[in-house]
Design a protein around this motif. Structure first.
Motif, short mmCIF file in Angstrom:
data_model
loop_
_atom_site.label_atom_id
_atom_site.label_comp_id
_atom_site.label_asym_id
_atom_site.label_seq_id
_atom_site.Cartn_x
_atom_site.Cartn_y
_atom_site.Cartn_z
N LEU A 43 1.04 -1.05 0.13
CA LEU A 43 -0.16 0.05 0.10
C LEU A 43 0.90 1.09 0.05
N CYS A 44 0.88 2.10 -1.07
CA CYS A 44 1.58 3.12 -1.31
C CYS A 44 1.17 4.54 -1.36
N PHE A 45 2.09 5.41 -1.01
CA PHE A 45 1.95 6.87 -1.16
C PHE A 45 3.12 7.16 -1.98
N THR A 46 2.84 8.14 -3.04
CA THR A 46 4.04 8.50 -4.05
C THR A 46 3.67 10.05 -4.02
N ILE A 68 6.45 6.03 0.04
CA ILE A 68 6.22 5.43 1.25
C ILE A 68 5.49 4.33 1.30
N ALA A 69 5.96 3.03 1.47
CA ALA A 69 5.41 1.91 1.28
C ALA A 69 5.09 0.90 2.48
N LEU A 70 3.92 0.36 2.38
CA LEU A 70 3.75 -0.66 3.52
C LEU A 70 3.28 -1.79 3.04
N PRO A 71 4.29 -2.85 3.11
CA PRO A 71 4.28 -4.20 2.22
C PRO A 71 3.08 -4.82 2.94
N ILE A 72 2.51 -5.38 2.19
CA ILE A 72 1.07 -6.00 2.36
C ILE A 72 1.26 -7.32 1.71
N VAL A 73 0.18 -8.36 2.36
CA VAL A 73 0.18 -9.70 2.00
C VAL A 73 -0.69 -9.85 0.55
#
Length: 160
Positions: A23-26, A78-83
């Motif tokens: 899930l990402c913000f760029t 800004i990245a939150l790795p997700i399944v």
């Protein structure tokens, strides 16, 4: 005054990072204005919970085109790795990050020291004949704003 940071003589190790979806913000920003985006980390976790997403790792800042010049504009993810992504990404987007070959170093200490750490790491990187490919990642393995000296950040410098 610049802080003097002591790191091992050969601190960098070659590493292959497997692809991941986040899930990402760029945005585009500069090092001078980077702190303007600190609020996004909490928002990513809130949105992931709202969407029922399972985090698959710590928050990462992914820099593309950063030069070390405080006023040079570069891309920041800004990245939150997700399944597994949900149907909607809400107010953010989904992004799959490709396999990444890098020189990695794990820094334990305050983020305020990172500039001096980067100076030392790039000196060692270039001294060993390597080149940066324009990508840098910071993986925030442990965050403690009350005791910044205990923070753990893996710095990943992309190799050309």
């Amino acid at each position: 005054m610049t802080a003097t940071i002591e790191i091992p003589e050969k601190p960098l190790s070659d590493k292959e990072i497997t692809p991941f979806t986040a899930l990402c913000f760029t945005t585009f920003t500069t090092l001078a204005t980077l702190s303007e985006w600190n609020h996004v980390v909490g928002e990513l976790y809130i949105e992931a919970a709202r969407l029922g997403l399972t985090p698959a790792g710590p928050i990462q800042y992914v820099y593309v085109g950063v030069t070390g010049d405080a006023y040079n504009e570069f891309q920041l993810d800004i990245a939150l790795p997700i399944v597994v992504p949900a149907e909607s990404a809400g107010t953010f987007s989904y992004k799959t990050f490709a396999e990444f070959r890098c020189a990695a170093y794990t820094h334990t200490g305050a983020w305020a020291d990172l500039s001096a750490v980067y100076d030392a790491l790039f000196g060692q990187l270039y001294g060993s004949g390597h080149r940066n490919d324009g990508h840098i990642r910071e993986v925030y393995a442990y965050i403690n704003k009350n005791q910044p000296e205990t923070c753990v950040t893996e710095i990943q410098i992309g190799l050309a």
